[in-house]
Design a protein around this motif. Sequence first.
Motif, PDB file in Angstrom:
ATOM      1  N   ALA A   1       0.725  -1.232   0.073  1.00  0.00           N
ATOM      2  CA  ALA A   1       0.122   0.045  -0.030  1.00  0.00           C
ATOM      3  C   ALA A   1       0.973   1.235   0.010  1.00  0.00           C
ATOM      4  O   ALA A   1       1.950   1.361   0.208  1.00  0.00           O
ATOM      5  CB  ALA A   1      -0.894  -0.031   1.268  1.00  0.00           C
ATOM      6  N   CYS A   2       0.255   2.190  -0.573  1.00  0.00           N
ATOM      7  CA  CYS A   2       1.095   3.512  -0.520  1.00  0.00           C
ATOM      8  C   CYS A   2       1.127   4.009   0.970  1.00  0.00           C
ATOM      9  O   CYS A   2       0.569   3.639   1.831  1.00  0.00           O
ATOM     10  CB  CYS A   2       0.148   4.899  -1.170  1.00  0.00           C
TER      11      CYS A   2
ATOM     12  N   GLU B   1      -6.913   2.869   3.747  1.00  0.00           N
ATOM     13  CA  GLU B   1      -7.421   1.590   3.601  1.00  0.00           C
ATOM     14  C   GLU B   1      -6.621   0.306   4.339  1.00  0.00           C
ATOM     15  O   GLU B   1      -7.279  -0.415   5.040  1.00  0.00           O
ATOM     16  CB  GLU B   1      -7.669   1.213   1.940  1.00  0.00           C
TER      17      GLU B   1
ATOM     18  N   CYS C   1      -7.697  -2.080  -4.599  1.00  0.00           N
ATOM     19  CA  CYS C   1      -6.566  -1.688  -3.823  1.00  0.00           C
ATOM     20  C   CYS C   1      -6.094  -2.736  -2.948  1.00  0.00           C
ATOM     21  O   CYS C   1      -4.924  -3.302  -2.622  1.00  0.00           O
ATOM     22  CB  CYS C   1      -6.445  -0.077  -3.325  1.00  0.00           C
TER      23      CYS C   1
ATOM     24  N   ASN D   1     -13.059   4.830  -0.096  1.00  0.00           N
ATOM     25  CA  ASN D   1     -11.987   6.130  -0.225  1.00  0.00           C
ATOM     26  C   ASN D   1     -12.613   6.768  -1.448  1.00  0.00           C
ATOM     27  O   ASN D   1     -11.833   7.690  -2.089  1.00  0.00           O
ATOM     28  CB  ASN D   1     -10.461   5.562  -0.576  1.00  0.00           C
TER      29      ASN D   1
HETATM   30  S1  SF4 Z   1      -6.316   3.132  -1.554  1.00  0.00           S
HETATM   31 FE1  SF4 Z   1      -5.070   5.021  -2.202  1.00  0.00          FE
HETATM   32  S2  SF4 Z   1      -3.316   5.033  -0.716  1.00  0.00           S
HETATM   33 FE2  SF4 Z   1      -4.117   3.091  -0.404  1.00  0.00          FE
HETATM   34  S3  SF4 Z   1      -3.078   1.767  -1.823  1.00  0.00           S
HETATM   35 FE3  SF4 Z   1      -4.611   2.409  -2.979  1.00  0.00          FE
HETATM   36  S4  SF4 Z   1      -3.939   4.202  -3.844  1.00  0.00           S
HETATM   37 FE4  SF4 Z   1      -2.739   3.939  -2.429  1.00  0.00          FE
END
Ligand code: SF4
Lengths: 331, 417
Positions: free
Chosen positions: A44-45, A50, A77, A157
């Motif tokens: 994940a970023c 999330e 994601c 999100n």
């Molecule tokens: S939800 Fe947003 S912050 Fe989280 S991994 Fe996906 S793009 Fe990245």
Amino acid sequence: MSYQRVKFYQTGTFTIGNRLLDESNRTVQAGMDRTNSLNSGHRACQGCGEALGARYALDAVMRATHQQMVAVNATGCLEVFSSPYPESAWQIPWLHSLFGNAPAVASGVAAALRAKGRKDVRVIAQGGDGATVDIGFGCLSGMFERNDDVLYVCYDNEAYMNTGVQRSGSTPPRAWTNTTQAVGAHPGNPMGIGKNLPRIAMAHGIPYVATASVADLHDLEAKVTKAMKFRGARYIHIHVPCPLGWKSDPAHTIKVARLAVECGLFPLIEAEGGEVTDRTPIREKVPVEPYLELQGRFKHLFHPRDARALETIQAIADANIHRYQLLPVKA
Amino acid sequence: MKHHIEGSQAVAHAVALCRPEVMACYPISPQTHIVETLSRKVKAGEIGNSQFLNVESEFGALSVLIGASAMGARTYTATTSQGLLFMAEAVYNAGGLGLPIVMTIANRALGAPINIWNDHSDSMSMRDAGWIQLFAQDNQEAVDLHIQAFRLAEELSCPVMVCMDGYILTHAYEVVDLPTQEQVDAYVPAFEPVQVLDPQDPVSIGAMVGPEAFAEVRYLAHDKHLRAVEAIPRLSRAFEDIFQRRSGGLLKAYHTNEAETVLLALGSVNGTIKDAVDDLRKEGWPVGSLALCAFRPFPSHALRQAVQDAKRIIVFEKDLAVGKGGIVSSDVKMALRGLPTIVDTVIAGLGGRPIPKASVIDTVKQACLEGLEEPHFLDLNWDAINRELTRQQAQRRSGPTAENILREIGAPGASPI
Ligand code: SF4
Ligand SMILES: Cc1ncc(C[n+]2csc(CCOP(=O)(O)OP(=O)(O)O)c2C)c(N)n1
Ligand SMILES: [Mg+2]
């Protein structure tokens, strides 16, 4: 909620309260026995709301079920950053099938458990807002309507992040996404539409519905724990900022989430059998602007200033505050 | 014991004897009688603790089974036509995950134009989804194939479609020998999953796979089908041991020895074809026929062996690859590559159009005497087609094709153009 709320007004945070609490009141995450259902090392970023929400939600379910849990995941994601072999971050039995069918797959797991007479193992399903309010909506409604013994957790999100930030049915009015660009006479997502899934879930009359936010992880855990006390269909909708899609600073994830709650745009509520039973009052009301200003996806509302749009968004927040009586009644 | 029974009822009875633990179904004609019967059996407590879920769509139905099968339950559903298309994404998913779900396809045409009658377009659309596809010739075989399907699916951990012709079989009353519970229990062992969601031994199922491993995972799905080529005849023989009749297998030959021309087809039309073969042989034509029971995996080797001495294969198929022609015949040609055998494609029986014995006989004679154009369409009304083509050329807004053709052909209630 049944847990003790700790308020540290001097710092404006709930996070350090754990150490001062009675052990039984501490968060699951603070426990030595937390299960790390979603382990470290995923992709994940930075600042992903999330990932944070999922970790808290799943560990709470693990504790509530004495580690007898199965999770079903929609495409998105959460699935993509957690699962690639050989680095699966999941420490739990985990099944990913498709983008639009997680509620039905979980219904199947629940049915298999019924057929085998196993009451000890419980199933949760999870997905992003796109999986939940859009493509999986039919399956979700079916699961609710049959009252299958599934806890469904939506990580909202507010866009399709995994495919690179496109609009979903949960994208707020005026937000930029790659399919609601900040161009033209009405930049961003159109006004006056959208889908309020917690209210739709309540309309099914299912045993338990709640909203939660990564801004209040103690509350999130408590709601997940409470949800596991019910049998039948349950729904928890968690607000999870996405720094990439919201164009916000990864360091501001919690702050952004908290402002969403405190301005009234994301009310924290609980409902049983279709009736609202509780809500988290707003300590100190803030206008929507500080919330919007932290996010690049709303930049066009400020340069130049779009007073009408800002008023309309403020009116949405005010309507939420009114609907759920989020401000303490003054004596 | 022998019963005079509707095909759907017989199949539902057989499925119930296999003790499915989770069924999830969505109604669509001509599959409905099967799932109605099973839902009643579950509600009446006749299938132990079996769960029957009434779901919101076919996509939901198969998705429920994906979850239930991954949880280690024996699973079943039935659908057809638009329903199969509606579940398409889950069909490929179940195939890719290798979950041993059994599904009846009550074969029916695909719209548009919407049409509820029989052909094989629906299951053909999913032929590459990784499911084994078995075609029943009659209701006895439909019953027997379902019992074999559960054992085959679970042995290989691969989903199986049992295809039976909509209405022609599903709604036909025939004498069917229904097995006993003891026989079925002796044949279908308890389900031992190869992958299961187990809190005691957690695994991730359905994880993302990148270019470094995807092709290998796909090859292994293919390999399962290669093993099915061996397993299908073996399980058919094991079936015969317990049930005292031959059913299933890869293919069934009828007078193919010394036949110069072999007619090949899937499903119930093989009855008509065998009658046509009998008549032709009486007239001295050296013909035989071959019924394909397994279409996926495609029994290339067995087919090649069965027809190696034939000069000509005429494939009668109830489907159409638009823009190309035959689907089955393409596979047949590939199986016979290198041999001088002529393979003809006859597109027949679309949308429930009858395939009369006389038309089959005429086509065979035409093929042998003059050859056939490729593909050949059986009993097509060329006058109506040509008039519509002329109209389309004459005027831009020629209107909906289906309506125009109905008027041309003078369907009841249609006013002439
Ligand atoms: S939800 Fe947003 S912050 Fe989280 S991994 Fe996906 S793009 Fe990245
Ligand atoms: C049937 C189908 N359509 C589209 C996609 C592409 N897709 C994969 S994930 C995704 C977006 C997921 O959005 P959301 O559910 O909100 O989860 P997030 O990634 O934002 O957490 C899309 C559109 C897909 N996998 N399957
Ligand atoms: Mg999303």
